[in-house]
Design an enzyme around this catalytic site. Structure first.
Site, mmCIF file in Angstrom:
data_model
loop_
_atom_site.group_PDB
_atom_site.id
_atom_site.type_symbol
_atom_site.label_atom_id
_atom_site.label_comp_id
_atom_site.label_asym_id
_atom_site.label_seq_id
_atom_site.Cartn_x
_atom_site.Cartn_y
_atom_site.Cartn_z
ATOM 1 N N GLU A 237 -14.018 -42.418 59.588
ATOM 2 C CA GLU A 237 -14.638 -42.361 60.905
ATOM 3 C C GLU A 237 -14.665 -40.941 61.438
ATOM 4 O O GLU A 237 -14.712 -40.703 62.628
ATOM 5 C CB GLU A 237 -13.912 -43.311 61.868
ATOM 6 N N ASP B 144 -19.397 -50.497 61.252
ATOM 7 C CA ASP B 144 -20.567 -49.752 60.769
ATOM 8 C C ASP B 144 -21.525 -49.430 61.918
ATOM 9 O O ASP B 144 -22.063 -48.323 62.007
ATOM 10 C CB ASP B 144 -21.312 -50.573 59.703
ATOM 11 N N ASN C 259 -12.561 -52.307 63.593
ATOM 12 C CA ASN C 259 -12.754 -52.971 62.295
ATOM 13 C C ASN C 259 -11.955 -54.272 62.202
ATOM 14 O O ASN C 259 -12.473 -55.295 61.758
ATOM 15 C CB ASN C 259 -12.327 -52.038 61.160
ATOM 16 N N ASP D 189 -13.228 -37.531 65.556
ATOM 17 C CA ASP D 189 -12.671 -38.772 65.013
ATOM 18 C C ASP D 189 -12.833 -39.852 66.071
ATOM 19 O O ASP D 189 -12.473 -39.659 67.238
ATOM 20 C CB ASP D 189 -11.186 -38.575 64.655
#
Lengths: 477, 123
Positions: free
Chosen positions: A380, A354, A345, A337
């Site tokens: 993620e 991204d 973000n 993770d």
């Protein structure tokens, strides 16, 4: 001046047209029937043949198809006369390669096409001729042979096209060669489709290596492409005499692969036309395979990272998990993770998020072995399966992944440079354990890695206990 | 001037038949038993102005001969195939290699003479 052969069974219409043509300066040779006319044309190819649709012995369409297929007359235009209002007549005339089909009354139309054809054919003219010993009998025999050949070709074409139902190139190649080796004698036959990463070769049990080498050379196969070899006694073990024949397999205007055939002695003469049929017909089946492959890829990969998707990973595990359990192979699973991904973000936008995922995915893939399976598990999260890897090996691999991510410098589309870390949890398949339970344990370990301060690898405790057990037993003994 | 026709065939019988037919019409005939011998003779005898050549022969076959002739100073000499073969595929290959015609055995003396007249431009 131009020489013509005029084939017409009816004396009156024959002489009438001949007079008209001669008046225009053409030299005209007359024939009453198609066979005789065809024989004349072969022995001394004229500039054009005008034939009646209905002539005794062989129809105008047959004569036309025959003359087009003979090397001596392949370039001689054939003009057919008959009922052009009949659709079927028109269809067959066109299929046979006739320059035109005009009604018998329309002489000026005939002359117009004749002039056009003579002009177009002029630079291509050659005076190659063919003499047959037995006259009409030989022509008849050749027409029959030509019909057989046409039938043979259309049967092969239909058979190859029917292979479109094969959904892997291996199955396609297997079925193709099973069929082909029955109808044609060859030393080896090879198909190379770079986009499918497929290189198949059908050869005799003796000399497979030489065949592969030859096929690689003429097909331009890359060195890293491994071969799909089919050994077969049906192939010939002649010594090579003629060079292999190579052709590009096309679908419309797009090349989809290449085919090569090394002819045997008995199959030498017809090899070229045989390969041509294959190159023409194999495009469809190969294209279907490309589409199937593409669909499979789209259905099994995550579009952002190019990693497998959740479904494809589950499929792999459902197959490989029980196998590992049955054969007692080690199988480890790790869940990764990305740390503080939500902040990336929020702070830099989704494009930056991204970019992080794409480059983390690439780093994971680069560090791990080809046999390891990597999938995007959710937002993620990246899930890895490490076959033949025990607890210690998995921890080492995961720490390399962790270090590679820590060393990453992610550049966003806006040119920002970010650094990220990741937390990983590892679990190794225990005896009798279900795959879901294994993944849950990896998930738990990952959360402990998070709680422990992130940017670290934690192995599930159950594995640590299991690893300690043998030494405990040893101690007791 | 006597212009020569070379017959290339491993069968002496065929060579004799061709010789008889063409000599009767005033041509000189030179014989060769295979492609290699034919190639040597073609270069040694500038009189040869037409070659009639079999396909299946030892040492060098007719198609190989055709291919080789192209690379020599005698490349303009017309070559006609004279053979029992008649598959369209073979005919096409011969034509592509520069053959000027194809006579299928068995042949008549008239067919040979007609061919020689046509290709040598005599009447």
């Amino acid at each position: 001046m131009h020489r013509l052969i005029l084939i017409d069974p009816v004396a009156s219409s024959r002489t009438q047209l001949a007079k008209r043509l001669e008046a225009l300066g053409y030299t005209v040779t007359l024939a009453e029937d198609g066979i005789g006319g065809a024989g004349l044309a072969l022995a001394d190819p004229p500039d054009a043949v005008i034939a009646d649709l209905w002539t005794p012995g062989a129809s105008g369409v047959q004569i036309c198809r025959f003359l087009r297929s003979e090397p001596a007359t392949a370039r001689v235009p054939v003009l057919l006369r008959g009922d052009e209002t009949d659709r079927r007549n028109r269809f067959w005339a066109r299929r046979a390669g006739a320059a035109t089909l005009v009604g018998k009354g329309r002489v000026s139309e005939l002359l117009r096409v004749l002039e056009r054809e003579l002009e177009a054919a002029a630079p291509e003219r050659d005076d190659f001729f063919m003499q047959l010993p037995g006259g009409a009998t030989d022509v008849r025999e050749r027409i029959a042979r030509h019909l057989d050949m046409a039938l043979f070709e259309s049967v092969i074409a239909a058979e190859v096209r029917s292979l479109s139902s094969c959904d892997t190139p291996q199955r396609l190649f297997d079925r193709l060669t099973q069929f082909l080796s029955q109808v044609h004698s060859y030393r080896w036959l090879a198909v190379y489709a770079p986009e499918l990463s497929f290189f198949g070769i059908h050869h005799h049990p003796e000399g497979g290596d030489a065949a592969e080498e030859g096929a690689r050379r003429v097909l331009g196969v890359t060195e890293t492409q491994s071969p799909f070899r089919l050994e077969d006694d049906d192939t010939s073990d002649d010594l090579p005499r003629a060079e292999p024949i190579v052709q590009t397999v096309m679908l419309g205007r797009t090349p989809v692969g290449r085919i090569a055939l090394s002819p045997s002695r008995s199959g030498e003469a017809a090899a070229e036309s045989f390969v041509s049929i294959l190159a023409r017909e194999l495009g469809g089946p190969l294209r279907v395979n490309l589409l199937v492959e593409e669909t499979r890829r789209l259905a099994s990969t995550d579009p952002l990272t190019g990693l497998l998707n959740r479904r494809a990973f589950a499929q792999w595990m459902a197959q490989e998990g029980p196998r590992a359990a049955r054969y007692g192979h080690d199988l480890s699973v790790a869940l990764l993770d990305v740390d503080h991904f939500k902040q990336v973000n929020d702070k830099y936008g989704h494009d930056a998020g991204d970019a992080v995922l794409i480059q983390v995915a690439r780093a994971v893939r680069d560090v791990l072995r080809d046999a390891d399976v990597v999938a995007r598990w959710g937002g993620e999260e990246i899930l890895m399966a490490l076959p033949h890897t025990d607890r210690v090996g998995a921890q080492i691999a995961c720490d390399r992944v962790r270090a590679a991510i820590e060393a990453l410098e992610v550049v966003t589309t806006e040119g920002l440079s970010l650094s990220v870390t990741a937390s990983l949890g590892v679990a190794t398949l225990a005896r009798g354990e279900a795959i879901e339970a294994l993944i849950t344990r990896a998930d738990g370990a990952m959360y402990r890695a998070k709680r422990g301060g992130r940017n670290r690898v934690i192995a599930d405790e159950l594995d640590a206990q299991a690893a300690a057990e043998p030494s405990l037993l040893q101690g007791l003994a | 001037m006597s212009r020569a026709v070379m017959i290339v065939d491993d069968s002496p019988l065929v060579c004799r038949q061709v010789e008889r037919a063409l000599c009767a019409s005033g041509y000189t005939v030179i014989q060769a038993a295979d492609g290699r011998e034919a190639l040597e003779k073609l270069l040694a005898w500038p009189e040869i102005s037409l070659v009639m050549c079999d396909i299946n022969m030892p040492r060098m076959d007719g198609l190989e001969f055709l291919a080789q002739v192209r690379a020599t100073p005698a490349s303009a000499v017309p070559v006609v195939m004279l053979t029992t073969e008649s598959q369209a595929e073979l005919v096409r290959r011969a034509k592509e290699l520069g053959a000027r015609g194809w006579i299928t055995k068995p042949f008549t003396p008239d067919a040979l003479v007609a061919t020689a007249r046509k290709l040598l431009g005599d009447c």
